[in-house]
Motif scaffolding. Structure first.
Motif, PDB file in Angstrom:
ATOM      1  N   TYR A   1       0.677  -1.308  -0.177  1.00 27.15           N
ATOM      2  CA  TYR A   1       0.004  -0.002   0.030  1.00 27.15           C
ATOM      3  C   TYR A   1       0.899   1.153   0.139  1.00 27.15           C
ATOM      4  CZ  TYR A   1      -4.304  -2.573   0.796  1.00 27.15           C
ATOM      5  OH  TYR A   1      -5.126  -3.517   0.707  1.00 27.15           O
ATOM      6  N   ILE A   2       1.999   1.251   0.579  1.00 29.56           N
ATOM      7  CA  ILE A   2       2.744   2.301   0.634  1.00 29.56           C
ATOM      8  C   ILE A   2       3.565   2.791  -0.731  1.00 29.56           C
ATOM      9  CG2 ILE A   2       4.993   3.334   1.749  1.00 29.56           C
ATOM     10  CD1 ILE A   2       4.414   1.928   4.287  1.00 29.56           C
ATOM     11  N   SER A   3       3.972   1.522  -1.337  1.00 27.18           N
ATOM     12  CA  SER A   3       4.447   1.656  -2.575  1.00 27.18           C
ATOM     13  C   SER A   3       3.406   2.270  -3.592  1.00 27.18           C
ATOM     14  CB  SER A   3       5.211   0.345  -2.988  1.00 27.18           C
ATOM     15  OG  SER A   3       4.261  -0.494  -3.480  1.00 27.18           O
ATOM     16  N   ASP A   4       2.221   1.748  -3.388  1.00 25.52           N
ATOM     17  CA  ASP A   4       1.015   2.349  -4.287  1.00 25.52           C
ATOM     18  C   ASP A   4       0.933   3.617  -4.002  1.00 25.52           C
ATOM     19  OD1 ASP A   4       0.647  -0.214  -5.360  1.00 25.52           O
ATOM     20  OD2 ASP A   4      -1.262  -0.578  -4.106  1.00 25.52           O
ATOM     21  N   LEU A   5       0.994   4.171  -2.724  1.00 30.41           N
ATOM     22  CA  LEU A   5       0.611   5.563  -2.654  1.00 30.41           C
ATOM     23  C   LEU A   5       1.748   6.468  -3.179  1.00 30.41           C
ATOM     24  CD1 LEU A   5      -0.594   5.351   0.972  1.00 30.41           C
ATOM     25  CD2 LEU A   5      -1.978   6.196  -1.120  1.00 30.41           C
ATOM     26  N   LEU A   6       3.091   5.844  -2.739  1.00 31.44           N
ATOM     27  CA  LEU A   6       4.131   6.616  -3.313  1.00 31.44           C
ATOM     28  C   LEU A   6       4.329   6.725  -4.787  1.00 31.44           C
ATOM     29  CD1 LEU A   6       7.126   5.714  -1.328  1.00 31.44           C
ATOM     30  CD2 LEU A   6       6.100   7.965  -1.366  1.00 31.44           C
ATOM     31  N   SER A   7       3.658   5.795  -5.370  1.00 35.80           N
ATOM     32  CA  SER A   7       3.389   5.824  -6.755  1.00 35.80           C
ATOM     33  C   SER A   7       2.808   7.138  -7.594  1.00 35.80           C
ATOM     34  CB  SER A   7       2.995   4.667  -7.450  1.00 35.80           C
ATOM     35  OG  SER A   7       2.795   4.708  -8.769  1.00 35.80           O
ATOM     36  N   TYR A   8       2.094   7.779  -6.645  1.00 41.38           N
ATOM     37  CA  TYR A   8       1.057   8.944  -7.049  1.00 41.38           C
ATOM     38  C   TYR A   8       2.005  10.268  -6.892  1.00 41.38           C
ATOM     39  CZ  TYR A   8      -2.825   6.067  -7.246  1.00 41.38           C
ATOM     40  OH  TYR A   8      -3.984   5.107  -7.335  1.00 41.38           O
ATOM     41  N   SER A   9       3.307  10.022  -6.333  1.00 43.61           N
ATOM     42  CA  SER A   9       4.137  11.215  -6.669  1.00 43.61           C
ATOM     43  C   SER A   9       4.193  11.425  -8.040  1.00 43.61           C
ATOM     44  CB  SER A   9       5.281  11.013  -5.764  1.00 43.61           C
ATOM     45  OG  SER A   9       6.020   9.851  -6.405  1.00 43.61           O
ATOM     46  N   ARG A  10       3.997  10.702  -9.000  1.00 44.46           N
ATOM     47  CA  ARG A  10       4.312  10.969 -10.475  1.00 44.46           C
ATOM     48  C   ARG A  10       3.356  11.998 -10.859  1.00 44.46           C
ATOM     49  NH1 ARG A  10       4.468   6.126 -13.179  1.00 44.46           N
ATOM     50  NH2 ARG A  10       4.629   4.963 -11.359  1.00 44.46           N
ATOM     51  N   LEU A  11       2.401  12.324 -10.243  1.00 45.93           N
ATOM     52  CA  LEU A  11       1.117  13.423 -10.444  1.00 45.93           C
ATOM     53  C   LEU A  11       2.154  14.772 -10.384  1.00 45.93           C
ATOM     54  CD1 LEU A  11      -1.805  12.394  -8.665  1.00 45.93           C
ATOM     55  CD2 LEU A  11      -1.679  12.158 -11.039  1.00 45.93           C
ATOM     56  N   LEU A  12       2.823  14.687  -9.328  1.00 45.31           N
ATOM     57  CA  LEU A  12       3.697  15.997  -9.250  1.00 45.31           C
ATOM     58  C   LEU A  12       4.625  16.048 -10.168  1.00 45.31           C
ATOM     59  CD1 LEU A  12       5.257  18.382  -7.648  1.00 45.31           C
ATOM     60  CD2 LEU A  12       6.383  16.528  -6.168  1.00 45.31           C
ATOM     61  N   ALA A  13       5.329  15.028 -10.283  1.00 49.80           N
ATOM     62  CA  ALA A  13       6.731  14.932 -11.181  1.00 49.80           C
ATOM     63  C   ALA A  13       6.351  15.187 -12.815  1.00 49.80           C
ATOM     64  CB  ALA A  13       7.306  13.566 -11.114  1.00 49.80           C
ATOM     65  N   LEU A  14       5.144  14.682 -13.283  1.00 49.94           N
ATOM     66  CA  LEU A  14       4.967  14.893 -14.561  1.00 49.94           C
ATOM     67  C   LEU A  14       4.420  16.427 -14.721  1.00 49.94           C
ATOM     68  CD1 LEU A  14       3.885  11.421 -15.371  1.00 49.94           C
ATOM     69  CD2 LEU A  14       5.463  12.685 -16.711  1.00 49.94           C
ATOM     70  N   GLY A  15       3.592  16.638 -13.648  1.00 52.68           N
ATOM     71  CA  GLY A  15       2.935  18.199 -13.655  1.00 52.68           C
ATOM     72  C   GLY A  15       4.200  19.006 -13.867  1.00 52.68           C
ATOM     73  N   LEU A  16       5.124  18.754 -13.087  1.00 55.26           N
ATOM     74  CA  LEU A  16       6.344  19.580 -13.109  1.00 55.26           C
ATOM     75  C   LEU A  16       7.206  19.722 -14.341  1.00 55.26           C
ATOM     76  CD1 LEU A  16       7.556  21.312 -10.636  1.00 55.26           C
ATOM     77  CD2 LEU A  16       9.272  19.557 -10.564  1.00 55.26           C
ATOM     78  N   THR A  17       7.134  18.534 -14.753  1.00 59.19           N
ATOM     79  CA  THR A  17       7.872  18.414 -16.043  1.00 59.19           C
ATOM     80  C   THR A  17       7.484  19.272 -17.268  1.00 59.19           C
ATOM     81  OG1 THR A  17       8.254  16.142 -15.466  1.00 59.19           O
ATOM     82  CG2 THR A  17       9.121  16.763 -17.769  1.00 59.19           C
ATOM     83  N   THR A  18       6.075  19.273 -17.602  1.00 64.00           N
ATOM     84  CA  THR A  18       5.346  19.743 -18.425  1.00 64.00           C
ATOM     85  C   THR A  18       5.646  21.560 -18.255  1.00 64.00           C
ATOM     86  OG1 THR A  18       3.559  18.403 -18.059  1.00 64.00           O
ATOM     87  CG2 THR A  18       3.265  20.546 -19.742  1.00 64.00           C
ATOM     88  N   GLY A  19       5.498  22.099 -17.044  1.00 67.83           N
ATOM     89  CA  GLY A  19       5.801  23.357 -16.699  1.00 67.83           C
ATOM     90  C   GLY A  19       7.082  23.894 -17.255  1.00 67.83           C
ATOM     91  N   VAL A  20       8.171  23.106 -16.409  1.00 69.82           N
ATOM     92  CA  VAL A  20       9.336  23.364 -16.588  1.00 69.82           C
ATOM     93  C   VAL A  20       9.934  23.372 -17.958  1.00 69.82           C
ATOM     94  CG1 VAL A  20      11.870  22.900 -15.974  1.00 69.82           C
ATOM     95  CG2 VAL A  20       9.991  22.496 -14.201  1.00 69.82           C
ATOM     96  N   MET A  21       9.686  22.466 -18.750  1.00 73.51           N
ATOM     97  CA  MET A  21       9.810  22.335 -19.999  1.00 73.51           C
ATOM     98  C   MET A  21       9.500  23.497 -21.119  1.00 73.51           C
ATOM     99  SD  MET A  21      11.540  19.271 -21.212  1.00 73.51           S
ATOM    100  CE  MET A  21      10.727  18.824 -22.894  1.00 73.51           C
ATOM    101  N   ALA A  22       8.159  23.781 -20.696  1.00 73.94           N
ATOM    102  CA  ALA A  22       7.468  25.013 -21.278  1.00 73.94           C
ATOM    103  C   ALA A  22       8.361  26.338 -21.203  1.00 73.94           C
ATOM    104  CB  ALA A  22       6.165  25.228 -20.919  1.00 73.94           C
ATOM    105  N   GLN A  23       8.643  26.305 -19.761  1.00 72.94           N
ATOM    106  CA  GLN A  23       9.643  27.682 -19.261  1.00 72.94           C
ATOM    107  C   GLN A  23      10.680  27.644 -20.017  1.00 72.94           C
ATOM    108  OE1 GLN A  23       9.283  27.490 -14.906  1.00 72.94           O
ATOM    109  NE2 GLN A  23      10.612  28.802 -14.879  1.00 72.94           N
ATOM    110  N   VAL A  24      11.655  26.311 -20.025  1.00 72.12           N
ATOM    111  CA  VAL A  24      12.619  26.356 -20.796  1.00 72.12           C
ATOM    112  C   VAL A  24      12.721  26.923 -22.242  1.00 72.12           C
ATOM    113  CG1 VAL A  24      14.584  25.036 -21.695  1.00 72.12           C
ATOM    114  CG2 VAL A  24      13.765  24.522 -19.493  1.00 72.12           C
TER     115      VAL A  24
END
Lengths: 162, 654
Positions: free
Chosen positions: B554-577
């Motif tokens: 269950y813990i690893s399942d929950l941690l897996s949702y941190s990708r919501l942050l990571a991918l959201g950030l990726t889009t934003g930062v790439m656009a910014q670059v």
């Protein structure tokens, strides 16, 4: 001491380079292998291009994460804005970049191999595609975790008093 | 789902089956063997004819494509099948013989071209060989005269005249000979050798030891004449091929007819394939299959209208196929579900939940108002202009809904093409504002508030997982598996909620923290007591304790949702670059051009990469984290007997 001769920016830039280059190395190798495999499939059946493209690109994210960490370091450390870091801060950037650098590189290799197998699998039967895709993404979580660790450190360093 | 059995008269078979195929109401059961007391009608030969016709048209289309490529736009793959009037079928049937003749002609022409191409290569090789003999003024197959033996051949080494003379004399001093070198070069010497007829064998031996070989394809013409003839033939073949190609190209505008005919034969082949597997008696035949419950009345009405028949409905068992029914909002996500597996009878249809979370998570990962808007508009235009087929339309709609969600998440994260509004504003005015200052509403900046966003992501993950477990809970209750519902699922749900309350308490107050801890501990005790219930003796204790180990998953399942942050950030930062790069070339005209190019290319790349990433990772969250909690899958999808065509579809009766 000799370490005072350097300023923090040196370490920060080394950090940015490590994050970008090593993670990119992992992705380059992963995507390269997958691209070779998918071209083999495409030479037989070019209508599978879309699916093959997805599987080929999956190991490409590590390089992206590395690049983002590198970019954020540059933004924070005075190259593209922000203040000149102290030696302590520079070392913190360097340390942070190791996570995504090494994690991204190794997971890029591993994901590339998984992608190649996934490509072989969905070449045999289109219905395997979603299973292959999900299996390949399983590897990615480790790159993601490394990325988040790097990220959390990098964004909090400017506020650190070291 | 209901089972259905239709008994009808044989003379009405064609009409009935055609109407069933048009209406796509039922899935027909196929059995390899006939039921006892019934017989089969063998339609194999007709089927083969139709299938061969399909193949012929496919080949003809391919040939047409080779010589006159069909102009296809970049977006033409979205294009749906052409709609035709039901009456047009008759016209197509009438024309089909003629079209098949056309396809045959095309195939013949192509065969001829291929043969000619092979012939051209053969002639060219002969010409190359003749090239070495072009000085020779007697035919290559010249025979001996009464007094002189003639040898025409080539030696596998390079010699000049005196070398060769010494060589031959060295081999056999007694031989009297005269020769003429026709060609020397490329490690080869072509010569004509004369010797007295009495010494023919001697000369032959000498030449053999030197490795002489006769020229290929000797003729009674001199090489010059022969070459001329071959060249003439080559020219003929070329004009013939040109004509053939022209003729094929002239057929290019009949491509549409060929396509339609192909579909016509494909549909007929399908129909006969079905007839092949139906039970017949002398006067009647039986169709058995499955039909969705809501379509029963339609089937009865249809059959009453067109044929005399008896229809019988029955209750379907567990092997029956499943037809998914969803409203406009969740229908697009059906494809995502069936890509994993169609639901079995034990499952509930999770499409609405899947759809909601899919749109939600995709938006959070892609999170850019500009990109979202672009997706919605672009897909809207494609849907209007190309009128894609059902499946493609659903896929496009899926992304349209994702686009809406992306738009709103973009507003929350303060990202419109990254920080393009701010960076362009700064570029033209020289000031330095940020997106947060520019936008009138409060935003969360993923770069600055990463930690908060990560907590939010994991909280969403918890909700997602709890919903999945809730489904399991519901399924267990429905199956009256109360142990499974309350002990296996309910306790874990309470425990996860307990942990969530505990975490909340850490930030808010001690009391809430204690409540959470108490919940978690109580659930843990409950799990230890209940999880070993199916085991015997000592296993009961071990099983209970071991089940607590599941907490790691269950813990690893929950941690897996941190990708919501990571991918959201990726889009934003790439656009910014890309935004940053675009403003680096200064405010001159050249700088502006660079800016526009970089912005266009950069954002296109960013959309491509991150839309793919968001799609894949959203899918993974659904499949791995949510479905693993409750979804069994393994059902069969309802596949009605219908018109499976590639290019046309028949308008429904209005």
């Amino acid at each position: 001491m000799i370490i005072n001769e350097f300023n923090g920016m040196f370490f920060a830039i080394v950090g940015a380079a490590i994050a970008t280059a090593f993670a990119g190395f992992g992705s380059a190798k992963g995507v390269g292998g997958a691209a070779q495999a998918s071209m083999g499939v495409l030479s037989e059946d070019s209508s599978k291009f879309g699916k093959m493209l997805v599987l080929t690109l999956l190991p490409g994210t590590q390089g992206l994460y590395g690049f983002i960490v590198g970019f954020l370091i540059l933004v924070n450390c005075g190259v593209l804005g922000g203040d000149m870091p102290t030696v302590g801060q520079g070392l913190a950037y360097l340390g942070a970049s190791l996570a995504i650098g090494i994690g991204g590189m190794v997971s890029g290799f591993a994901q590339g191999k998984a992608s190649v197998s996934g490509i072989a699998m969905s070449a045999k039967d289109d219905r395997n595609f979603s299973k292959a895709m999900v299996s390949v993404t399983l590897v990615e979580i480790y790159a993601l975790l490394a990325f988040i660790v790097s990220l959390l450190v990098v964004i909090s360093v400017p506020a650190l008093n070291i | 789902m209901k089972t259905v059995r239709i008994v009808a008269l044989r003379e009405e078979r064609k009409r009935l089956i055609e109407h069933l195929q048009d209406s796509a109401l039922i899935q027909i059961n196929k059995h390899d063997k006939e039921t006892e007391g019934f017989s089969r009608v063998d339609m194999t030969s007709q089927m083969q004819v139709f299938e061969r016709n399909v193949t012929l048209t496919e080949q003809a289309l391919k040939i047409l494509d080779d010589y006159a490529r069909e102009k296809a736009g970049l977006l033409s793959s979205f294009k749906g099948r052409r709609e035709i009037d039901p009456d047009e079928i008759g016209v197509i049937a009438l024309k089909s013989t003629e079209v098949m003749r056309l396809c045959n002609t095309i195939n013949e022409l192509n065969k001829k071209i291929n043969e000619n191409n092979a012939e051209t290569i053969r002639i060219k090789t002969s010409l190359e060989q003749l090239e070495t003999w072009k000085k020779l003024d007697i035919p290559l197959n010249t025979k001996d005269t009464d007094s002189t033996a003639v040898f025409i051949g080539s030696l596998p080494s390079l010699y000049n005249e005196s070398e060769l003379r010494t060589l031959i004399a060295g081999e056999n001093p007694k031989l009297e000979f005269e020769f003429e070198i026709q060609y020397s070069g490329d490690n080869m010497t072509c010569l004509v050798l004369f010797a007295p007829i009495s010494q023919k064998n001697m000369a032959e031996d000498v030449l053999r030891t030197l490795g002489s070989s006769r020229p290929m394809s000797p003729t009674h013409h001199t090489p010059k004449v022969k070459a001329k003839k071959l060249n003439k033939k080559l020219e003929d073949i070329r004009t013939e091929n040109e004509k053939a190609v022209k003729r094929i190209i002239s057929f290019a505008d009949r491509r549409e007819e060929i396509k339609v005919t192909q579909d016509y034969f494909r549909i007929r082949a399908d129909k006969y394939n079905v007839i092949n597997e139906l039970d017949h008696t002398r006067h009647v035949f039986v169709i058995s299959g499955f039909i969705p419950e809501e379509d029963c009345d339609k089937l009865v009405a249809l059959c009453d209208r067109i044929a005399t028949c008896y229809i019988e409905f029955g209750d379907a068992d567990e092997d029956a196929p499943v037809k998914l029914k969803n409203n406009r909002f969740s229908r697009p996500a059906q494809n995502i579900l069936t890509m994993y597996a169609a639901p079995s009878h034990a499952d509930i249809d999770p499409t609405p939940l899947l759809a909601f979370f899919f749109y939600f998570f995709f938006g959070m990962m892609f999170s850019d108002a500009g990109y979202g808007l672009l997706m919605v508009i672009a897909i809207g235009i494609i849907l209007k202009v190309f009128k894609p087929d059902e499946r493609m339309r659903d896929n496009l709609k899926l992304f349209q809904y994702c686009g809406i969600s992306t738009f709103f998440w973009g507003l929350i994260f303060g990202s419109i093409f990254g920080d393009a509004p701010a960076s362009l504003y700064n570029y033209f005015t020289g000031s330095s504002v940020t997106m947060a200052q520019l936008l009138p509403w409060p935003t969360i900046d993923p770069q600055k508030d990463a930690l908060i966003l990560m907590i939010i992501s994991i909280a969403f993950g918890l909700v997602h997982i709890l919903v999945g477990m809730g489904c399991k809970f519901y399924i267990c209750l429905k199956q009256k598996d109360y142990g499974g519902a309350f002990f296996d699922t309910g306790l874990w749900m309470m425990m996860l909620i307990g942990f969530a309350v505990l975490a909340l308490g850490m930030a808010v107050s001690q009391t809430i923290m204690l409540i959470g801890a108490a919940m978690a501990i109580a659930c843990a005790i409950g799990l230890v007591l209940t999880q070993g219930r199916k085991k015997k003796g000592f296993g009961k204790v071990i099983g209970g304790l071991a089940s607590l180990y599941d907490i790691t998953s269950y813990i690893s399942d929950l941690l897996s949702y941190s990708r919501l942050l990571a991918l959201g950030l990726t889009t934003g930062v790439m656009a910014q670059v890309f935004n940053m790069l675009s403003t680096m070339f200064g405010k001159s005209i050249v700088g502006m051009i660079f800016m526009i190019v970089i912005l266009l290319v950069g954002h296109a790349v960013n959309i491509g990469l991150n839309a793919l990433g968001s799609y894949v990772h959203t899918m993974r969250l659904q499949y791995v984290e949510m479905f693993s909690k409750f979804y069994e899958g393994g059902g069969q999808e309802f596949e009605p007997f219908s018109l499976k065509s590639k290019y046309i579809k028949i308008q429904e009766d209005k």
